[in-house]
Design an enzyme around this catalytic site. Structure first.
Site, short mmCIF file in Angstrom:
data_model
loop_
_atom_site.label_atom_id
_atom_site.label_comp_id
_atom_site.label_asym_id
_atom_site.label_seq_id
_atom_site.Cartn_x
_atom_site.Cartn_y
_atom_site.Cartn_z
N ASP A 83 -9.61 -2.81 -6.58
CA ASP A 83 -9.09 -2.04 -5.45
C ASP A 83 -9.62 -0.61 -5.51
O ASP A 83 -9.35 0.14 -6.45
CB ASP A 83 -7.56 -2.04 -5.50
CG ASP A 83 -6.94 -1.59 -4.19
OD1 ASP A 83 -7.58 -0.81 -3.47
OD2 ASP A 83 -5.81 -2.02 -3.90
N HIS A 132 -8.24 -4.35 -1.05
CA HIS A 132 -7.18 -3.74 -0.27
C HIS A 132 -7.16 -4.17 1.19
O HIS A 132 -6.32 -3.73 1.95
CB HIS A 132 -7.31 -2.23 -0.35
CG HIS A 132 -6.00 -1.53 -0.20
ND1 HIS A 132 -5.11 -1.39 -1.23
CD2 HIS A 132 -5.40 -0.96 0.86
CE1 HIS A 132 -4.04 -0.74 -0.82
NE2 HIS A 132 -4.19 -0.46 0.45
N SER A 188 0.82 -1.19 0.00
CA SER A 188 0.00 0.00 0.00
C SER A 188 0.86 1.25 0.00
O SER A 188 1.73 1.41 -0.83
CB SER A 188 -0.94 -0.04 1.19
OG SER A 188 -1.96 0.91 1.06
#
Length: 740
Positions: A683, A729, A597
């Site tokens: 995502d 995510h 991330s």
């Protein structure tokens, strides 16, 4: 009806099996409560799994990777046709490339998978899920079922109250559970790894439990009274509305609170004594709390303290006094538990409760403004509060100082403070749920990346710490833990935690895996994972670089690494890897860098500025196109993210500064390390298009460099992208994590 419920859930495209036993989730408010309140939370797996199931009152930073939950993303605006075609073309090209390359690793994959399954069965699979006791009743969740047992009757006669399978949803998992005070109702949230949103199901308990109500798109929920439930709704990754619904003979639902500021995220929490339900509205720097009196749940919420820029606070209650964890006053710092905007966003509440040099203060319920806050206890300098739990006569603080975890136990009766050091190997801890605030024992688990969770108990009566031998599992004895300090470019000392096998010889020849995050004031995830232990057993060295921008050393550590200070995190990372090599931990040609991330920003930046320091880089759902993303205000998280990255649209200095370190913007022809990236088609937090363009540009730069040079031994790096159709995510199932 069950058929109506099934249709609703199918519309949410569930496709995950039970909670992940790999990645813990989180939420985000800076101060709803440090360790999300686990009151009435049942986790479908133990702490190595989704161990922070939606703490109350928290805000999630949008791109922090510690969970994996998401829903299929409906297109929020019509895309330009040419952009859409380019996206599809790039995606098709990468999928073809992956299909051609992946068979190369078939034998290695098979060996690793078998080893991970062995470790999982040994350390995790048989771990008991948390038990929560309410009087004579014990509730627990296992394998998608919620059970009720009598405390004195054993669990062999446990009654099933709810089963995901019975509703026809074996691919959904239970995320959170709340039992009403009189135990007549149970609220459950169901999620899938492909959805950011959860569905709340309210069951009426009894001899034959029945579905009373289904509420879609719910984030947090708490019982204010026996038949009064408050809940927040989630839309486009934001929670801004609070509703109240009743289950008495006069059933109704009404809007109670709406947050108007897009930077703030709202969630709910109940004080430990259940006197108040708190509505927590938090940005990454500021918070505001409203109280609902649980004795009068239909009355309007009362404001504790109006939001004041830079002041974060969290509320507990005891004997007509509000106990306030806060950054108010000098000196004051928090440690953000904010996690990359996860649905259970590490609890803003949790985020709020985590800080350095913060204080515990108190004020009368009737006079709660900050002018009436009185100091109860202040933490020592450079000490970070990681979590906090309130009991009837005591409170317990989980603290970190120079990497060492310890407890401060504050007695409200004797007005004393007892400090207790925890084992030196411990890097993470997880508070268990304590529904009854009058209990005399506090239970929690300690772990590290290579040490499976161990259960401990602190007894307030005996004033001692007890290790709980719940089951026979092999003890990790061959792993050595080392803590280092690297001197960064500006002389700041940056902590590094290193793990390696005690029996390893010639450490400079061993492969090294370096981890980095450095954003949102969030600590590196150092909970137990089977793959980390496997690497240690195979001779690898693991290093965790606690660079600025993260939360390891409090609020100032975060501030020194965000917005116009982001490059300091890059300097820290460079210094850490350089020191590791200098002291004999591996060497550049055997070094890999891992990030997920927002950690992809620093990892990708280092890959551009110092590619010779590493041989490989592994990224998961990486944020690598900061500039273009922060220019797109239609994306759901851009506005609130400005407090982390700056606003390039309104400030040209931020535009130039972001451009100076943004991984995508700084790719150039040179000898890059090999790169492996995992991304998710749906995502919502890190757009796939940015990753696709990054991979294409990086691969082209590497090939251009190779074509221009004719050095002997010149090599072309492998640059591989695996785009997963499922997952997003946040948290994933064990099976999905194992395949990754």
């Amino acid at each position: 009806s069950c058929s109506g419920l099934r249709n609703l859930l199918q519309g949410l495209s569930f496709s995950a099996k039970y909670c992940s036993k790999h990645n813990p989730p989180q939420t985000g408010c800076p101060f709803s409560k440090i360790g999300p309140k686990k009151l009435h939370i049942l986790h479908c797996s133990k702490s190595t799994c989704t161990h922070r199931t939606a703490p109350p009152g928290s805000i999630l930073p949008c791109r922090f990777f510690s969970c994996k939950e998401g829903t299929k993303v409906p297109s929020k605006r019509k895309q330009n046709t040419s952009i859409d075609l380019l996206h599809k073309s790039l995606l098709k090209s990468e999928q073809k490339n992956w299909n051609n390359i992946s068979p190369t690793y078939k034998a290695m994959t098979k060996r690793i998978k078998e080893k991970l399954e062995e470790l999982h069965n040994m350390y995790t699979l048989n771990s008991r899920s948390p038990r929560m006791r309410f009087g004579e009743n014990v509730y627990f969740e296992e394998n998608g079922c919620i059970f009720l047992a009598k405390a004195d009757d054993g669990e062999g006669n446990a009654k099933i109250l709810f089963s995901v399978d019975d509703l026809g949803f074996s691919d959904a998992f239970i995320q959170r559970i709340r039992i009403s005070p009189d135990q007549r109702y149970m609220a459950i949230s169901l999620k899938s790894e492909n959805s950011e949103e959860a569905t709340c199901i309210i069951m009426k308990l009894g001899n034959l439990p029945v579905v009373e109500k289904v509420i879609p798109s719910v984030f947090s929920f708490e019982w204010a009274a026996n038949d009064v439930l408050y809940y927040t709704t989630q839309k486009n990754l934001k929670c801004q509305n609070v509703f109240m619904t009743t289950f008495s003979y006069q059933k109704f639902t009404k809007l109670v609170y709406t947050e108007q500021d897009a930077r703030f995220f709202v969630d709910l929490y109940c004080t430990k004594d259940r006197r108040f339900l708190t509505i927590n509205s938090n940005s990454k720097t500021t918070s505001e709390v409203w109280l609902v009196d649980c004795r009068h749940p239909f009355e309007s919420p009362a404001l504790v303290q109006a939001r004041t820029m830079g002041v974060i606070y969290h509320i507990e209650h005891r004997k007509e006094q509000l106990y306030i964890l806060t950054t108010y006053g000098e000196p004051a710092e928090y440690k953000a538990i904010l996690t990359d905007n996860y649905i259970d966003r590490i609890n803003l509440d949790a985020y709020c409760r985590s800080y350095r040099n913060s204080k515990l203060m108190k004020a009368p319920v009737a006079s709660s403004g900050k002018e009436n806050w009185q100091l109860v206890h202040a933490l020592e300098r450079k000490t970070k509060l990681v979590d906090f739990e309130m009991f009837s006569d005591d409170c317990i603080m989980f603290l970190k100082n120079a990497g060492q975890l310890y407890l401060n136990v504050i007695s409200f009766i004797s007005h004393s403070v007892q400090s207790i050091k925890l084992p030196t190997w411990a890097c993470e801890f997880e508070l268990e749920s304590h529904p009854e605030h009058t209990t005399s024992t506090c239970y929690f688990q300690l772990s590290s990346p290579v040490h499976p969770p161990k259960r401990f108990a602190y007894s307030f009566k005996e004033n001692n710490l007890i290790e709980q031998a719940v089951q026979e599992v092999p003890i990790i004895t061959n792993c050595h833990t080392t803590r280092l300090l690297a001197k960064s470019k500006d002389e700041t000392l940056v902590p590094i935690t290193v793990f390696h096998n005690k029996n390893s010889k010639e450490l400079h020849r061993r492969p090294l895996l370096v981890h980095v995050y450095g954003a949102y004031g969030i600590d590196l995830n150092m909970s137990f994972k089977e793959e980390k232990l496997m690497l240690i057993e195979e001779g690898w060295i693991l290093a965790y670089c606690h660079v600025r921008g993260g939360g390891e050393q409090g609020l100032s550590w975060h501030r020194d690494g965000c917005q116009h200070n982001k490059l300091k995190g890059l300097h820290d990372l460079r210094a850490c890897i350089t020191l590791l090599h200098q002291v004999g931990f591996s060497q550049p040609k055997h070094t890999a860098l891992a990030a997920a991330s927002a950690g992809g920003v620093l990892a990708g930046a280092l890959c551009n500025t110092d590619p010779a320091l590493i041989r490989a880089m592994v990224l998961q759902a990486p944020f690598v196109d900061v500039l273009n993303t922060m220019m797109k205000t239609h994306l759901p998280l851009t506005i609130e993210e400005q407090e982390e990255w700056g606003n390039p649209l309104e400030d040209e200095k931020y535009m130039k500064y972001i451009k100076s370190y943004c991984p995508y913007q700084n790719i150039k022809p040179q000898c890059y390390p090999s790169v492996f990236i995992t991304a998710y088609e749906n995502d919502e937090r890190v757009p796939l298009t940015g990753i696709l363009q990054y991979v294409q540009k990086l691969r082209k730069a590497a090939l251009d460099h190779a074509s221009r040079t004719s050095k002997k031994g010149n090599w072309i790096p492998n640059i591989i992208l695996d785009v997963q159709a499922n997952g997003s995510h946040c948290d994933s199932s064990w099976e999905h994590s194992l395949n990754e």
